[in-house]
Design a protein around this motif. Sequence first.
Motif, mmCIF file in Angstrom:
data_model
loop_
_atom_site.group_PDB
_atom_site.id
_atom_site.type_symbol
_atom_site.label_atom_id
_atom_site.label_comp_id
_atom_site.label_asym_id
_atom_site.label_seq_id
_atom_site.Cartn_x
_atom_site.Cartn_y
_atom_site.Cartn_z
ATOM 1 N N PHE A 179 2.551 -16.665 2.513
ATOM 2 C CA PHE A 179 2.060 -17.223 3.769
ATOM 3 C C PHE A 179 2.087 -16.216 4.913
ATOM 4 C CE2 PHE A 179 6.580 -17.817 3.653
ATOM 5 C CZ PHE A 179 6.997 -17.638 4.953
ATOM 6 N N ILE A 180 2.765 -15.098 4.724
ATOM 7 C CA ILE A 180 2.685 -14.068 5.759
ATOM 8 C C ILE A 180 2.000 -12.831 5.196
ATOM 9 C CG2 ILE A 180 4.500 -14.616 7.423
ATOM 10 C CD1 ILE A 180 6.234 -12.679 5.593
ATOM 11 N N ASP A 181 0.793 -13.066 4.717
ATOM 12 C CA ASP A 181 0.082 -11.972 4.053
ATOM 13 C C ASP A 181 -0.283 -10.835 5.009
ATOM 14 O OD1 ASP A 181 -1.675 -13.458 5.473
ATOM 15 O OD2 ASP A 181 -3.041 -13.914 3.809
ATOM 16 N N PHE A 182 -0.061 -11.043 6.310
ATOM 17 C CA PHE A 182 -0.379 -9.971 7.244
ATOM 18 C C PHE A 182 0.721 -8.904 7.320
ATOM 19 C CE2 PHE A 182 1.636 -13.403 9.658
ATOM 20 C CZ PHE A 182 2.691 -12.725 10.236
ATOM 21 N N ALA A 183 1.896 -9.230 6.781
ATOM 22 C CA ALA A 183 3.007 -8.281 6.895
ATOM 23 C C ALA A 183 3.011 -7.313 5.720
ATOM 24 C CB ALA A 183 4.328 -9.032 6.967
ATOM 25 N N ARG A 184 3.160 -6.040 6.005
ATOM 26 C CA ARG A 184 3.237 -5.049 4.935
ATOM 27 C C ARG A 184 4.622 -5.083 4.291
ATOM 28 N NH1 ARG A 184 -1.828 -2.725 4.361
ATOM 29 N NH2 ARG A 184 -2.672 -2.039 6.359
ATOM 30 N N ILE A 185 4.622 -4.945 2.985
ATOM 31 C CA ILE A 185 5.878 -4.931 2.245
ATOM 32 C C ILE A 185 6.086 -3.541 1.648
ATOM 33 C CG2 ILE A 185 7.162 -5.941 0.326
ATOM 34 C CD1 ILE A 185 5.691 -8.525 0.740
ATOM 35 N N HIS A 186 7.251 -2.956 1.888
ATOM 36 C CA HIS A 186 7.567 -1.639 1.336
ATOM 37 C C HIS A 186 8.734 -1.748 0.372
ATOM 38 C CE1 HIS A 186 5.241 1.015 4.158
ATOM 39 N NE2 HIS A 186 5.131 -0.150 4.760
ATOM 40 N N PHE A 187 8.655 -1.004 -0.694
ATOM 41 C CA PHE A 187 9.765 -0.967 -1.643
ATOM 42 C C PHE A 187 10.486 0.349 -1.430
ATOM 43 C CE2 PHE A 187 6.500 -3.774 -3.166
ATOM 44 C CZ PHE A 187 7.226 -4.904 -3.510
ATOM 45 N N ILE A 188 11.722 0.258 -1.026
ATOM 46 C CA ILE A 188 12.409 1.482 -0.612
ATOM 47 C C ILE A 188 13.806 1.594 -1.224
ATOM 48 C CG2 ILE A 188 11.224 1.423 1.633
ATOM 49 C CD1 ILE A 188 14.046 0.683 2.840
ATOM 50 N N SER A 189 14.330 2.801 -1.123
ATOM 51 C CA SER A 189 15.751 2.986 -1.386
ATOM 52 C C SER A 189 16.337 3.699 -0.176
ATOM 53 C CB SER A 189 15.963 3.827 -2.650
ATOM 54 O OG SER A 189 17.306 4.263 -2.691
ATOM 55 N N ALA A 190 17.083 2.941 0.604
ATOM 56 C CA ALA A 190 17.708 3.543 1.787
ATOM 57 C C ALA A 190 18.714 4.599 1.345
ATOM 58 C CB ALA A 190 18.397 2.465 2.618
ATOM 59 N N LEU A 191 19.320 4.337 0.194
ATOM 60 C CA LEU A 191 20.345 5.243 -0.319
ATOM 61 C C LEU A 191 19.758 6.616 -0.638
ATOM 62 C CD1 LEU A 191 23.364 4.972 -0.952
ATOM 63 C CD2 LEU A 191 22.739 4.506 -3.330
ATOM 64 N N HIS A 192 18.612 6.630 -1.314
ATOM 65 C CA HIS A 192 18.004 7.908 -1.695
ATOM 66 C C HIS A 192 16.918 8.353 -0.722
ATOM 67 C CE1 HIS A 192 20.275 7.513 -5.274
ATOM 68 N NE2 HIS A 192 19.573 6.496 -5.750
ATOM 69 N N GLY A 193 16.533 7.485 0.158
ATOM 70 C CA GLY A 193 15.502 7.859 1.139
ATOM 71 C C GLY A 193 14.088 7.621 0.658
ATOM 72 N N THR A 194 13.937 7.108 -0.537
ATOM 73 C CA THR A 194 12.594 6.896 -1.075
ATOM 74 C C THR A 194 11.832 5.843 -0.272
ATOM 75 O OG1 THR A 194 13.801 6.991 -3.164
ATOM 76 C CG2 THR A 194 11.412 6.731 -3.295
ATOM 77 N N GLY A 195 10.651 6.196 0.172
ATOM 78 C CA GLY A 195 9.783 5.221 0.842
ATOM 79 C C GLY A 195 10.106 4.973 2.302
ATOM 80 N N VAL A 196 11.173 5.569 2.794
ATOM 81 C CA VAL A 196 11.605 5.265 4.157
ATOM 82 C C VAL A 196 10.604 5.786 5.198
ATOM 83 C CG1 VAL A 196 13.402 5.682 5.897
ATOM 84 C CG2 VAL A 196 14.034 5.099 3.544
ATOM 85 N N GLY A 197 10.070 6.995 4.951
ATOM 86 C CA GLY A 197 9.117 7.576 5.898
ATOM 87 C C GLY A 197 7.892 6.708 6.091
ATOM 88 N N HIS A 198 7.410 6.136 4.991
ATOM 89 C CA HIS A 198 6.189 5.324 5.069
ATOM 90 C C HIS A 198 6.383 4.049 5.873
ATOM 91 C CE1 HIS A 198 3.904 7.924 2.571
ATOM 92 N NE2 HIS A 198 4.756 7.839 1.564
ATOM 93 N N LEU A 199 7.631 3.601 5.986
ATOM 94 C CA LEU A 199 7.896 2.414 6.793
ATOM 95 C C LEU A 199 7.313 2.569 8.188
ATOM 96 C CD1 LEU A 199 11.657 1.561 6.148
ATOM 97 C CD2 LEU A 199 9.681 0.157 5.547
ATOM 98 N N PHE A 200 7.446 3.780 8.715
ATOM 99 C CA PHE A 200 7.048 3.994 10.100
ATOM 100 C C PHE A 200 5.543 3.888 10.304
ATOM 101 C CE2 PHE A 200 11.351 5.230 10.341
ATOM 102 C CZ PHE A 200 11.717 4.907 11.639
ATOM 103 N N GLU A 201 4.790 4.189 9.246
ATOM 104 C CA GLU A 201 3.337 4.010 9.359
ATOM 105 C C GLU A 201 3.036 2.536 9.611
ATOM 106 O OE1 GLU A 201 2.004 5.563 5.607
ATOM 107 O OE2 GLU A 201 2.913 7.533 6.052
ATOM 108 N N SER A 202 3.734 1.684 8.879
ATOM 109 C CA SER A 202 3.484 0.249 9.039
ATOM 110 C C SER A 202 4.035 -0.270 10.359
ATOM 111 C CB SER A 202 4.111 -0.535 7.883
ATOM 112 O OG SER A 202 3.457 -0.189 6.682
ATOM 113 N N VAL A 203 5.157 0.301 10.787
ATOM 114 C CA VAL A 203 5.737 -0.118 12.072
ATOM 115 C C VAL A 203 4.756 0.222 13.195
ATOM 116 C CG1 VAL A 203 7.564 0.346 13.758
ATOM 117 C CG2 VAL A 203 8.140 0.028 11.343
#
Length: 489
Positions: free
Chosen positions: A341-365
Amino acid sequence: MIPVVALVGRPNVGKSTLFNRLTRTRDALVADYPGLTRDRKYGRAHLSGYEFIVVDTGGIDGTEEGIETRMAEQSLAAIEEADVVLFLTDARAGLTAADEAIAEHLRRREKTTFVVANKVDGIDADSACGEFWALGLGEVYQMAAAQGRGVTNMIEYALTPYAEAMGLTRDGEGEEEADERQYTEEEAEAEQQRLQDLPIKLAIIGKPNVGKSTLTNRILGEERVVVYDEPGTTRDSIYIPLERDGQEYVIIDTAGVRRRSKVHETVEKFSVIKTLKAVEDANVVLLVVDAREGIAEQDLGLLGFALNVGRALVIAVNKWDGIDQDVKERVKSELDRRLGFIDFARIHFISALHGTGVGHLFESVEEAYESATRRVSTSMLTRIMQMAQDDHQPPLVNGRRVKLKYAHAGGYNPPIVVIHGNQVKKLPDSYKRFMMNYYRRSLKVMGTPIQVRFQEGGNPFEGLNTKKLTVSQERRRKRMMSHIKDKKK
Ligand SMILES: Nc1nc2c(ncn2[C@@H]2O[C@H](COP(=O)(O)OP(=O)(O)OP(=O)(O)O)[C@@H](O)[C@H]2O)c(=O)[nH]1
Ligand SMILES: Nc1nc2c(ncn2[C@@H]2O[C@H](COP(=O)(O)OP(=O)(O)OP(=O)(O)O)[C@@H](O)[C@H]2O)c(=O)[nH]1
């Protein structure tokens, strides 16, 4: 900062009734998200110009021994964190031992407390309420929550000190006005430029232990000292300025305060109110969920609150490292199902521990922020409205076709589009939703809820095709509009 009002009282005095009354106006918004049930404990209220968070602490039965130990921990925390306590009693039942026990507790906490005698309908209120003065907490306010009698007065009275601090007055004057300016194309662009220099306030929220601190530290790129020995109020988030790719941010860190003392290992405390306040204060909310736990009720509660406030939203599914492929598939399909129901929100799969995917979060932010705050000219909004109308005519109401006339912006973060026309109040929800989706697609709005409101009334430039307005005509139209608005006041 938005004030927090806690409703306290023994069972059956009318707390839920009051809570519903205070938060009801907002329900319409939540109702737009069929996947969400409303949280009955935390809500956002808007009453005669005041905005505040209401917390229903649940029934406290003070007759039991040792009220301190008997009170649910969350209720206690809510009282601690509230700015104002409304202490409800039942005027029909009269003063009870439970009331006295609660009063004793509140007196000791030295909380700003208002004693409210509820259910004064149909009884001799003055004589029934007299005995509550014995609680020693000052004046006794009379109310009939079920009828809504006395509610507004009491809230106005209780919040006036906060209203002054926030620059509000009783009738809502001075309240931070939504930006309802009507922009021409040029003005919209100029405003856009100006906005680019403002920091994006990003609240990182989520239930305990999902990895908020780890993510914040990862974002900051260093092992930040976590507030170890600071005197621990759990209610305050930490605001951390940050610059990234030329964009300024303020990270609002809601992670639990960890206090270490020699005796106790770690004391962690999750504060819902802190999170709610952070959401209020943010432009964009980053909701962190734990891949290993899926979507929990608490996640949905936080999500509901963020949507209710209209915040831009990005979702991070954390701890994506080291889980099996089949578990990943399962998590993804659960997300599709529960967050569809919130299809407008981007979903990221990340690992905060290893840093994977964290940078891309900011594109969506950034994208979410941009969508949420983009200034759009009146003519553009009207044009889109007309296109939508051409694609799909509004229905007939009482044999007459609903006529949409023009549209303009009613605010940002969340973006609000106000459509004026005839009989618009009678438009079916399906058409309203169609309009909202049409705007979403046309403006390429991503990462933020948007609202379309309908207002009865015509366009003073009726007959003029807004598509063809020249700059000076547009300016004239604008002056006329604001003139009309002034006259209405
Ligand atoms: N006559 C009258 N009845 C009221 C009023 N407000 C609430 N009630 C009734 O009192 C009863 C209890 O109200 P609730 O709002 O559920 O009370 P509560 O304090 O939330 O109770 P708990 O959930 O048990 O803590 C209900 O039957 C309400 O309809 C009022 O102003 N007048
Ligand atoms: N495997 C894995 N573990 C993680 C990840 N991120 C955090 N953790 C672990 O999860 C636990 C909780 O992380 P925190 O960052 O303290 O969680 P929090 O959300 O800040 O928790 P509160 O302060 O209680 O609100 C720690 O043991 C982290 O090491 C991740 O990406 N992968």
